[in-house]
Write an enzyme that holds these catalytic residues in place. Structure first.
Site, PDB file in Angstrom:
ATOM      1  NE  ARG A 238       1.909  -5.167  11.050  1.00 34.52           N
ATOM      2  CZ  ARG A 238       3.072  -5.049  10.410  1.00 34.52           C
ATOM      3  NH1 ARG A 238       4.168  -5.596  10.907  1.00 34.52           N
ATOM      4  NH2 ARG A 238       3.150  -4.366   9.289  1.00 34.52           N
TER       5      ARG A 238
ATOM      6  CE  LYS B  29      -2.045  -1.274   3.913  1.00 33.23           C
ATOM      7  NZ  LYS B  29      -1.358  -2.556   4.177  1.00 33.23           N
TER       8      LYS B  29
ATOM      9  NE  ARG C 163       6.002  -0.525  10.164  1.00 31.61           N
ATOM     10  CZ  ARG C 163       4.910  -0.641   9.424  1.00 31.61           C
ATOM     11  NH1 ARG C 163       4.824  -0.009   8.269  1.00 31.61           N
ATOM     12  NH2 ARG C 163       3.911  -1.379   9.835  1.00 31.61           N
TER      13      ARG C 163
ATOM     14  NE  ARG D 213       7.702  -2.403   6.175  1.00 30.89           N
ATOM     15  CZ  ARG D 213       6.379  -2.480   6.248  1.00 30.89           C
ATOM     16  NH1 ARG D 213       5.644  -1.886   5.337  1.00 30.89           N
ATOM     17  NH2 ARG D 213       5.818  -3.161   7.205  1.00 30.89           N
TER      18      ARG D 213
ATOM     19  NE  ARG E  66      -4.722  -1.414   9.974  1.00 36.25           N
ATOM     20  CZ  ARG E  66      -3.621  -0.973   9.368  1.00 36.25           C
ATOM     21  NH1 ARG E  66      -3.571   0.222   8.861  1.00 36.25           N
ATOM     22  NH2 ARG E  66      -2.571  -1.751   9.276  1.00 36.25           N
TER      23      ARG E  66
HETATM   24  P1  AP5 Z   1       4.825  -1.628   1.823  1.00 35.48           P
HETATM   25  O1  AP5 Z   1       4.465  -0.820   0.624  1.00 35.48           O
HETATM   26  O2  AP5 Z   1       5.547  -0.959   2.934  1.00 35.48           O
HETATM   27  O3  AP5 Z   1       3.513  -2.399   2.358  1.00 35.48           O
HETATM   28  P2  AP5 Z   1       2.249  -1.874   3.133  1.00 35.48           P
HETATM   29  O4  AP5 Z   1       1.048  -2.545   2.548  1.00 35.48           O
HETATM   30  O5  AP5 Z   1       2.243  -0.383   3.178  1.00 35.48           O
HETATM   31  O6  AP5 Z   1       2.549  -2.529   4.527  1.00 35.48           O
HETATM   32  P3  AP5 Z   1       2.458  -1.990   6.020  1.00 35.48           P
HETATM   33  O7  AP5 Z   1       3.145  -3.015   6.867  1.00 35.48           O
HETATM   34  O8  AP5 Z   1       2.921  -0.568   6.117  1.00 35.48           O
HETATM   35  O9  AP5 Z   1       0.948  -2.074   6.270  1.00 35.48           O
HETATM   36  P4  AP5 Z   1       0.279  -2.114   7.602  1.00 35.48           P
HETATM   37  O10 AP5 Z   1      -1.117  -1.887   7.153  1.00 35.48           O
HETATM   38  O11 AP5 Z   1       0.503  -3.286   8.464  1.00 35.48           O
HETATM   39  O12 AP5 Z   1       1.023  -0.945   8.435  1.00 35.48           O
HETATM   40  P5  AP5 Z   1       0.563   0.496   8.874  1.00 35.48           P
HETATM   41  O13 AP5 Z   1       1.772   1.327   8.929  1.00 35.48           O
HETATM   42  O14 AP5 Z   1      -0.622   0.951   8.131  1.00 35.48           O
HETATM   43  O15 AP5 Z   1       5.659  -2.902   1.312  1.00 35.48           O
HETATM   44  C1  AP5 Z   1       6.206  -3.830   2.225  1.00 35.48           C
HETATM   45  C2  AP5 Z   1       7.576  -4.320   1.702  1.00 35.48           C
HETATM   46  O16 AP5 Z   1       7.366  -5.080   0.512  1.00 35.48           O
HETATM   47  C3  AP5 Z   1       8.541  -3.174   1.312  1.00 35.48           C
HETATM   48  O17 AP5 Z   1       9.839  -3.537   1.659  1.00 35.48           O
HETATM   49  C4  AP5 Z   1       8.381  -3.061  -0.217  1.00 35.48           C
HETATM   50  O18 AP5 Z   1       9.570  -2.606  -0.849  1.00 35.48           O
HETATM   51  C5  AP5 Z   1       8.049  -4.497  -0.618  1.00 35.48           C
HETATM   52  N1  AP5 Z   1       7.115  -4.577  -1.747  1.00 35.48           N
HETATM   53  C6  AP5 Z   1       6.023  -3.780  -1.959  1.00 35.48           C
HETATM   54  N2  AP5 Z   1       5.395  -4.162  -3.095  1.00 35.48           N
HETATM   55  C7  AP5 Z   1       6.094  -5.223  -3.585  1.00 35.48           C
HETATM   56  C8  AP5 Z   1       5.941  -6.059  -4.751  1.00 35.48           C
HETATM   57  N3  AP5 Z   1       4.931  -5.878  -5.619  1.00 35.48           N
HETATM   58  N4  AP5 Z   1       6.831  -7.053  -4.944  1.00 35.48           N
HETATM   59  C9  AP5 Z   1       7.860  -7.252  -4.065  1.00 35.48           C
HETATM   60  N5  AP5 Z   1       8.092  -6.489  -2.958  1.00 35.48           N
HETATM   61  C10 AP5 Z   1       7.202  -5.488  -2.721  1.00 35.48           C
HETATM   62  O19 AP5 Z   1       0.049   0.184  10.381  1.00 35.48           O
HETATM   63  C11 AP5 Z   1       0.941  -0.175  11.402  1.00 35.48           C
HETATM   64  C12 AP5 Z   1       0.176  -0.293  12.722  1.00 35.48           C
HETATM   65  O20 AP5 Z   1      -0.416   0.984  13.055  1.00 35.48           O
HETATM   66  C13 AP5 Z   1      -1.022  -1.269  12.731  1.00 35.48           C
HETATM   67  O21 AP5 Z   1      -0.615  -2.603  12.993  1.00 35.48           O
HETATM   68  C14 AP5 Z   1      -1.884  -0.677  13.844  1.00 35.48           C
HETATM   69  O22 AP5 Z   1      -1.357  -0.991  15.124  1.00 35.48           O
HETATM   70  C15 AP5 Z   1      -1.719   0.820  13.648  1.00 35.48           C
HETATM   71  N6  AP5 Z   1      -2.711   1.394  12.719  1.00 35.48           N
HETATM   72  C16 AP5 Z   1      -2.466   1.964  11.501  1.00 35.48           C
HETATM   73  N7  AP5 Z   1      -3.607   2.396  10.934  1.00 35.48           N
HETATM   74  C17 AP5 Z   1      -4.608   2.074  11.803  1.00 35.48           C
HETATM   75  C18 AP5 Z   1      -6.026   2.230  11.749  1.00 35.48           C
HETATM   76  N8  AP5 Z   1      -6.638   2.796  10.690  1.00 35.48           N
HETATM   77  N9  AP5 Z   1      -6.741   1.774  12.799  1.00 35.48           N
HETATM   78  C19 AP5 Z   1      -6.145   1.200  13.888  1.00 35.48           C
HETATM   79  N10 AP5 Z   1      -4.809   1.018  13.983  1.00 35.48           N
HETATM   80  C20 AP5 Z   1      -4.044   1.448  12.939  1.00 35.48           C
END
Ligand code: AP5
Length: 221
Positions: A172, A13, A161, A127, A88
């Protein structure tokens, strides 16, 4: 155009949001990034948020809805908003709809990024992110340039992270399936769901995202 990027942790994402920011002048609102900023603030709220995030649980709806409201009220909308990691839960989805309606805005597309769970451990454990501009790297698929400088801003510091470990990822993923995946049906019913194959190479996924946003058909339409 205002869109949601929907998918499990590591689906890509954040990576795809950056293509849309660069290519279309959209604004990325990532609740994960906002919460990481809050946790580094050293406040009591930041400390509580850090505990929840590190375990892989969801932060309360009230906190994240408040963060999104602040950004929208500050007029950070660019040529459209990319909601990355928000909503979410169904409560967050309802709150977003109400908030956008209040501002005379609406959601145009929810992009489901489809991936298999097996690839996610490799993706999150490899990552790293540029500490200066947030560019996302991966040890194998998108390594930091060999001179140690970020390809976007030339920064030299990269973060990993605390929640990018196998145990936290399991929690997660469970949170995703229990609380977030029902949103796929929710946006399907609203007629704005589109889907992309997130298992392809990063530029190919970017091309598919571009295509699904530019055409009028949605899933099931
Ligand atoms: P990346 O693009 O970083 O993936 P992502 O989908 O953004 O993954 P996240 O881990 O950031 O998502 P998340 O939803 O768990 O975390 P968030 O920060 O929102 O890609 C990942 C890796 O893969 C990278 O190294 C990239 O280079 C590689 N990659 C990407 N595409 C690829 C491809 N096509 N092929 C190969 N490699 C690829 O949330 C973190 C925490 O915050 C949550 O657990 C929760 O505690 C809290 N939180 C956040 N939002 C909320 C909410 N709305 N409500 C409640 N709690 C929340």
């Amino acid at each position: 155009m205002n869109i949601i990027l929907l998918g499990p942790p590591g689906a890509g994402k954040g990576t795809q949001a950056r293509f849309l920011v660069d290519g279309r002048g959209m604004v990325q609102l990532s609740t994960g990034d906002m919460l990481r900023e809050a946790r580094s603030s050293g406040t009591e709220m930041g400390r509580r948020v850090a505990e929840v995030m590190d375990k892989g649980h969801l932060v309360t709806d009230e906190i994240v809805i408040g963060l999104i409201r602040e950004k929208i009220e500050a007029g950070q909308v660019g040529s459209g908003i990319i909601f990355d990691g928000f909503p979410r839960t169904l409560a967050q989805a309802d709150a977003l709809e109400a908030l956008l309606a209040e501002k005379g805005m609406r959601l145009d597309r929810a992009v489901e990024m489809r991936v298999d769970d097996e690839v996610l451990v490799d993706r999150v454990s490899g990552r790293s992110t540029c500490a200066n501009c947030g560019e996302v790297y991966h040890d194998q698929t998108k390594p930091v340039p060999s001179d140690g400088h970020c390809s976007v801003c030339s920064g030299t510091k990269f973060n990993r992270r605390a929640d990018d470990n196998a145990e936290s990822l399991r929690t997660r993923l469970m949170a995703y399936y229990k609380q977030t995946s029902p949103l796929i049906g929710y946006y399907y019913a609203k007629g704005i769901l589109v889907a992309v194959d997130g298992l392809r190479e990063i530029p190919e996924v970017a091309e598919e995202v571009r295509r699904v946003l530019d055409r009028s058909e949605t899933v099931g339409a």
